[in-house]
Design an enzyme around this catalytic site. Structure first.
Site, PDB file in Angstrom:
ATOM      1  N   GLY A  36       2.214  -2.599  -5.216  1.00  0.00           N
ATOM      2  CA  GLY A  36       2.707  -1.743  -4.181  1.00  0.00           C
ATOM      3  C   GLY A  36       3.788  -0.765  -3.716  1.00  0.00           C
ATOM      4  O   GLY A  36       3.817   0.800  -3.787  1.00  0.00           O
ATOM      5  N   HIS A  37       5.082  -1.339  -4.184  1.00  0.00           N
ATOM      6  CA  HIS A  37       6.184  -0.146  -4.553  1.00  0.00           C
ATOM      7  C   HIS A  37       5.869   1.075  -5.778  1.00  0.00           C
ATOM      8  O   HIS A  37       6.113   2.150  -5.418  1.00  0.00           O
ATOM      9  CB  HIS A  37       7.858  -1.019  -4.635  1.00  0.00           C
ATOM     10  N   LYS A 149       1.145  -2.241   4.236  1.00  0.00           N
ATOM     11  CA  LYS A 149       0.875  -3.414   4.497  1.00  0.00           C
ATOM     12  C   LYS A 149       1.955  -4.131   5.828  1.00  0.00           C
ATOM     13  O   LYS A 149       1.754  -5.059   5.925  1.00  0.00           O
ATOM     14  CB  LYS A 149       1.523  -4.237   3.330  1.00  0.00           C
ATOM     15  N   LYS A 184      -0.430  -7.078  -2.656  1.00  0.00           N
ATOM     16  CA  LYS A 184       0.618  -7.832  -2.978  1.00  0.00           C
ATOM     17  C   LYS A 184       2.265  -7.486  -2.309  1.00  0.00           C
ATOM     18  O   LYS A 184       2.291  -6.735  -1.310  1.00  0.00           O
ATOM     19  CB  LYS A 184       0.893  -5.864  -4.056  1.00  0.00           C
ATOM     20  N   SER A 185       2.727  -8.304  -2.788  1.00  0.00           N
ATOM     21  CA  SER A 185       3.957  -9.182  -2.265  1.00  0.00           C
ATOM     22  C   SER A 185       5.339  -9.306  -3.083  1.00  0.00           C
ATOM     23  O   SER A 185       4.666 -10.138  -3.758  1.00  0.00           O
ATOM     24  CB  SER A 185       4.226  -9.342  -0.951  1.00  0.00           C
TER      25      SER A 185
HETATM   26  P1  AMP Z   1      10.020  -4.349   0.645  1.00  0.00           P
HETATM   27  O1  AMP Z   1      10.676  -3.906  -0.455  1.00  0.00           O
HETATM   28  O2  AMP Z   1       9.187  -5.319   0.726  1.00  0.00           O
HETATM   29  O3  AMP Z   1      10.554  -4.001   1.927  1.00  0.00           O
HETATM   30  O4  AMP Z   1       8.717  -3.079   0.847  1.00  0.00           O
HETATM   31  C1  AMP Z   1       9.505  -1.767   0.772  1.00  0.00           C
HETATM   32  C2  AMP Z   1       7.726  -1.229   0.956  1.00  0.00           C
HETATM   33  O5  AMP Z   1       6.941  -1.397  -0.036  1.00  0.00           O
HETATM   34  C3  AMP Z   1       7.746  -1.082   2.310  1.00  0.00           C
HETATM   35  O6  AMP Z   1       7.498   0.483   2.864  1.00  0.00           O
HETATM   36  C4  AMP Z   1       6.499  -1.864   2.443  1.00  0.00           C
HETATM   37  O7  AMP Z   1       5.574  -1.491   3.303  1.00  0.00           O
HETATM   38  C5  AMP Z   1       5.526  -1.745   1.504  1.00  0.00           C
HETATM   39  N1  AMP Z   1       4.312  -2.820  -0.060  1.00  0.00           N
HETATM   40  C6  AMP Z   1       5.178  -3.628  -0.050  1.00  0.00           C
HETATM   41  N2  AMP Z   1       4.105  -4.412  -1.239  1.00  0.00           N
HETATM   42  C7  AMP Z   1       2.792  -3.577  -0.766  1.00  0.00           C
HETATM   43  C8  AMP Z   1       1.690  -3.152  -0.618  1.00  0.00           C
HETATM   44  N3  AMP Z   1       1.129  -4.374  -1.588  1.00  0.00           N
HETATM   45  N4  AMP Z   1       1.372  -1.810  -0.552  1.00  0.00           N
HETATM   46  C9  AMP Z   1       1.716  -0.673  -0.991  1.00  0.00           C
HETATM   47  N5  AMP Z   1       3.054  -0.822  -0.113  1.00  0.00           N
HETATM   48  C10 AMP Z   1       4.124  -1.831   0.271  1.00  0.00           C
END
Ligand code: AMP
Length: 281
Positions: A36-37, A149, A184-185
């Site tokens: 995702g990132h 997401k 994805k997370s």
């Molecule tokens: P985070 O590290 O969880 O704060 O996420 C950083 C960025 O990645 C944020 O803009 C999230 O929305 C994006 N992101 C996280 N998971 C996904 C995914 N599965 N698909 C697309 N973008 C994602």
């Protein structure tokens, strides 16, 4: 690829790039990077002369009982992923660099933060707005990339940029999913094998909601009940919220009108996961 930890050295690199007239794309993250990132970073690389990624687990956006201490971290792997995506700069500040002693200024928001995650995670978006604002001021990018997401976060940041006259184009990017539909997370890492299987209930219940919408259902209560019903049948799942809101203002709707955001937050065991889709009538 350059790596920085201080605001000062980051600013110096950005200043040099700006002097050369280079455009800058920016992807803020909390690390433990996945596809995702990567999709955000790759898009930023392809649309800008220079691509910056920040990796910072922002304490201010976590509640007192949330997972700040256990949030997954893997700096070496994250740097490898950034390098393989052709990022130009990774900014990895310590907490004390961004929140030095005496810090007391916050960016807060009303309206868009009253529903969904704003309701069940008080102060979360205050933390998000504050850190994103700070990072925008440090990186001063032309474009910033956020995943759909976190749909409410994307709406909040878009609104904040508008309200604060921030000269940065906010770009929403599609949700990247596992082959079985799970978004994805970084938090998927918490799931046991049984929980990982159960977590499919998020995308499965949303898919059922989409089918109902496509068949012409206009009553949000019918939709919410149908989605809740599917989630309730999964023993490892418990619902935080299932809501239907206007996609731009994040306010509840009485009738389904174009476009709406169907958003859910579900605990799988102790892990809180979110998912959503936007529906255009
Ligand atoms: P985070 O590290 O969880 O704060 O996420 C950083 C960025 O990645 C944020 O803009 C999230 O929305 C994006 N992101 C996280 N998971 C996904 C995914 N599965 N698909 C697309 N973008 C994602």
């Amino acid at each position: 690829m350059e790596k920085t930890t201080s605001v000062k050295e980051t600013r110096q690199i950005i200043k040099d790039w700006k002097k050369q007239g280079l455009s800058i794309g920016f992807v803020p993250t909390m690390g433990f990077l996945h596809e995702g990132h990567q999709s955000l970073i790759q898009r930023s690389v392809s649309e800008n002369d220079r691509a910056v990624v920040s990796i910072f687990v922002n304490p201010m956006q976590f509640g007192p009982t949330e997972d700040l201490a256990t949030y997954p971290r893997d700096k070496a792997r994250d740097l490898f992923i950034c390098e393989s995506c052709d990022a130009d700069l990774v900014f990895l500040p310590e907490t004390s660099e961004l929140y030095p002693a005496g810090f007391c200024t916050f960016a807060d928001m009303t309206v868009l933060t009253t529903e969904l995650c704003g309701k069940t995670r008080p102060n979360h978006f205050r933390g998000v707005c504050t850190i994103v604002n700070k990072l925008f001021n440090i990186i001063t990018p032309d474009r910033a990339y956020f995943g759909r997401k976190d749909a409410q976060q994307l709406a909040v940041i878009t609104r904040m940029a508008l309200d604060f006259n921030t000269d940065i184009e906010i770009i929403g990017c599609e949700i990247i999913r596992e082959s079985d539909g799970l978004a994805k997370s970084s938090r998927n890492n918490y799931l046991s094998p049984d929980e990982r299987k159960a977590a499919c209930v998020l995308s499965r219940s949303l898919q059922a909601g989409r089918v109902l919408l496509e068949s012409g259902e206009k009553d949000p209560r019918v939709l919410i009940a149908a989605i809740k019903d599917i989630i309730s049948n999964e023993p490892l799942a418990s619902i935080d919220y299932v809501e239907i809101v206007k996609a731009d203002s994040i306010q509840k709707v009485d009738r389904i009108e174009d476009p709406v955001l169907v958003a859910i937050a579900v605990y799988i065991g102790k892990t809180r996961l979110i998912d959503n889709f936007v529906f255009h009538v």
